[in-house]
Design an enzyme around this catalytic site. Structure first.
Site, PDB file in Angstrom:
ATOM      1  N   GLY A  18       0.855  -1.183   0.000  1.00 43.46           N
ATOM      2  CA  GLY A  18       0.000   0.000   0.000  1.00 43.46           C
ATOM      3  C   GLY A  18       0.895   1.238   0.000  1.00 43.46           C
TER       4      GLY A  18
ATOM      5  N   ILE B  83       2.353   2.947   2.417  1.00 41.37           N
ATOM      6  CA  ILE B  83       3.578   2.923   3.233  1.00 41.37           C
ATOM      7  C   ILE B  83       4.593   1.962   2.625  1.00 41.37           C
ATOM      8  CG2 ILE B  83       4.521   2.427   5.536  1.00 41.37           C
ATOM      9  CD1 ILE B  83       1.687   3.205   6.640  1.00 41.37           C
TER      10      ILE B  83
ATOM     11  N   ARG C 148      -1.821  -8.446  -2.225  1.00 40.19           N
ATOM     12  CA  ARG C 148      -3.039  -9.099  -2.734  1.00 40.19           C
ATOM     13  C   ARG C 148      -3.244  -8.763  -4.206  1.00 40.19           C
ATOM     14  NH1 ARG C 148      -7.253  -7.227   1.698  1.00 40.19           N
ATOM     15  NH2 ARG C 148      -5.897  -5.459   1.382  1.00 40.19           N
TER      16      ARG C 148
ATOM     17  N   ILE D   8       6.299  -3.328  10.958  1.00 40.00           N
ATOM     18  CA  ILE D   8       5.739  -2.042  11.410  1.00 40.00           C
ATOM     19  C   ILE D   8       4.232  -2.037  11.157  1.00 40.00           C
ATOM     20  CG2 ILE D   8       7.819  -0.620  11.158  1.00 40.00           C
ATOM     21  CD1 ILE D   8       6.537   0.366   8.454  1.00 40.00           C
TER      22      ILE D   8
ATOM     23  N   ARG E  95       1.179  -4.662  12.124  1.00 38.92           N
ATOM     24  CA  ARG E  95       0.365  -4.952  13.302  1.00 38.92           C
ATOM     25  C   ARG E  95       0.884  -6.221  13.955  1.00 38.92           C
ATOM     26  NH1 ARG E  95      -1.249  -0.628  13.431  1.00 38.92           N
ATOM     27  NH2 ARG E  95      -3.369   0.198  13.416  1.00 38.92           N
TER      28      ARG E  95
ATOM     29  N   GLU F 283       0.187  -6.479  22.405  1.00 37.07           N
ATOM     30  CA  GLU F 283       0.848  -5.277  22.938  1.00 37.07           C
ATOM     31  C   GLU F 283      -0.105  -4.481  23.819  1.00 37.07           C
ATOM     32  OE1 GLU F 283       1.744  -3.636  18.947  1.00 37.07           O
ATOM     33  OE2 GLU F 283       0.513  -1.910  19.493  1.00 37.07           O
TER      34      GLU F 283
ATOM     35  N   HIS G 189       5.516   0.708  19.250  1.00 32.08           N
ATOM     36  CA  HIS G 189       4.496   1.165  18.289  1.00 32.08           C
ATOM     37  C   HIS G 189       4.586   2.678  18.046  1.00 32.08           C
ATOM     38  CE1 HIS G 189       0.304  -0.032  16.596  1.00 32.08           C
ATOM     39  NE2 HIS G 189       0.828   0.963  15.886  1.00 32.08           N
ATOM     40  N   ILE G 190       5.739   3.094  17.532  1.00 30.33           N
ATOM     41  CA  ILE G 190       5.984   4.539  17.354  1.00 30.33           C
ATOM     42  C   ILE G 190       6.254   4.923  15.899  1.00 30.33           C
ATOM     43  CG2 ILE G 190       6.828   4.962  19.704  1.00 30.33           C
ATOM     44  CD1 ILE G 190       9.731   4.848  18.471  1.00 30.33           C
TER      45      ILE G 190
HETATM   46  C1  8YV Z   1      -0.993   4.810  15.406  1.00 33.24           C
HETATM   47  C2  8YV Z   1      -0.823   3.055  13.566  1.00 33.24           C
HETATM   48  O1  8YV Z   1      -0.121   5.611  16.086  1.00 33.24           O
HETATM   49  O2  8YV Z   1      -2.014   4.501  12.154  1.00 33.24           O
HETATM   50  C3  8YV Z   1      -1.833   3.354  12.523  1.00 33.24           C
HETATM   51  O3  8YV Z   1      -2.472   2.403  12.037  1.00 33.24           O
HETATM   52  O4  8YV Z   1      -0.503   1.944  13.784  1.00 33.24           O
HETATM   53  C4  8YV Z   1      -0.172   4.153  14.337  1.00 33.24           C
HETATM   54  O5  8YV Z   1       0.255   5.127  13.445  1.00 33.24           O
HETATM   55  C5  8YV Z   1      -1.677   3.921  16.397  1.00 33.24           C
HETATM   56  O6  8YV Z   1      -2.524   2.993  15.796  1.00 33.24           O
HETATM   57  C6  8YV Z   1      -2.485   4.745  17.406  1.00 33.24           C
HETATM   58  O7  8YV Z   1      -3.680   5.219  16.889  1.00 33.24           O
END
Ligand code: 8YV
Length: 326
Positions: free
Chosen positions: A155, A157, A178, A237, A239, A268, A286-287
């Site tokens: 996608g 990113i 996909r 990065i 999920r 998490e 998760h940053i």
């Molecule tokens: C968020 C993320 O910071 O946008 C997303 O899907 O994983 C992160 O950028 C996190 O989900 C908090 O909302």
């Protein structure tokens, strides 16, 4: 009377101010961890809610909160939403795409560099006072430039990471998704489409950027890890749950995979102790989207979705636009 809204988590004060102009606001500015029972209690009589990726909106919440009309996620990922249940209940779901793409791609690439070049592992060694002399193979890592970068999930990113790899680091970029990208996008990203099997076998570094769903659960498990090179690195990065963390820890421990960089985890903020115990893993909380301008843009987009829908009848980034016509 202004419509009543819940802001379920702490957020930038100026975003709250903007929302206050349009809504009667209840806000969890203390950022208290709410159970789902407490979330339901707080949602009573609210027509809208500002959520982050941590608040689960499912059929139970929806049936307990009949006034709810919109849930606006301050995240591009929306696996915390049961969108099917929301659509059935006539509740609009919105997410926060685009505004975090480049920032998240920067972080993904940074995590790849830190992992492959053993940056955090060597820093821990230095800080522990264990650096007494230089040695030719001390913290020798994997080459990044000129190597083969594999991307699973192509996608926005994923494409950002591909461009960085192909054009910045002279990498061979292969991807699996996909749906295959159109030719012009592939050329712009310098990326070549391959099967998942070929991706796993050929890549020196694998970056995961696919959304979490029932189909992507454990997309990287023991069988997939076994197909990768033992010298390869894995970066997640996307999920937690896309990787089987136990299988990953075993592969890393047994030298079947060189290293991993993980920003997301199953369950998490708890991180599996087997991963914490390993030195060849870079762990971050998760940053990936965490810069102030980007988080501000994400929060504003969530707020603008609430204002757009509840005040003007037009949300900016709806996930289930079919509820709009009802
Ligand atoms: C968020 C993320 O910071 O946008 C997303 O899907 O994983 C992160 O950028 C996190 O989900 C908090 O909302």
């Amino acid at each position: 009377m202004k419509p009543s809204l819940l802001v379920a988590r702490a957020v930038f004060p100026e975003v709250l101010e903007k929302l206050t102009m349009h809504f009667e606001l209840t806000s969890n500015q203390d950022d208290t961890l709410w159970s789902s029972v407490e979330l339901i209690r707080q949602l009573q009589d609210k027509v809208g809610v500002f959520t982050t990726g941590s608040e689960r909106i499912d059929a139970a919440v929806l049936s307990a909160c009949p006034d709810l009309k919109i849930c606006a996620n301050m995240a591009v990922g929306f696996n915390n939403f049961d969108v099917v249940a929301m659509t059935a209940a006539g509740v609009l779901a919105t997410n926060a795409p685009d505004v975090l793409t480049e920032t998240t791609a920067d972080f993904g690439f940074g995590l790849l560099l830190a992992t492959a070049r053993r940056i955090t592992e060597s820093e821990h060694f230095l800080r522990a006072g264990r650096w007494h002399r230089w040695r030719y193979d001390m913290f020798a890592g994997a080459e990044v430039h000129g190597s083969t970068l594999g991307i699973l999930g192509m996608g926005r990113i994923g494409q950002g990471i591909a461009r960085r790899g192909a054009h910045g680091f002279g990498m061979q970029v292969i991807y699996h998704n996909r749906a295959r990208l159109d030719e012009a996008t592939e050329v712009a990203c310098g990326a070549h489409y391959v099967s998942k099997e070929e991706l796993l076998k050929r890549c020196d570094h694998l970056v995961l950027v696919l959304p979490y769903s029932a189909e992507s659960h454990h997309a990287i498990g023991a069988a997939e890890l076994a197909q990768m090179k033992p010298t390869a690195t894995l970066v997640n990065i996307a999920r937690g749950g896309i990787v089987d963390d136990v299988a990953l820890a075993a592969a890393l421990r047994q030298g079947r995979l060189a290293a991993a960089g993980l920003d997301v985890f199953e369950g998490e903020p708890t991180v599996h102790p087997d991963l914490v115990a390993l030195s060849n893993v870079v762990l971050t909380p998760h940053i990936a989207s965490a810069t102030i301008p980007t988080r501000r843009a994400m929060a504003n987009l969530a707020a603008d979705n609430l204002i757009g829908f509840l005040i003007h009848g037009q949300p900016l980034t709806p996930l289930n636009p079919q509820v709009l016509g009802r």
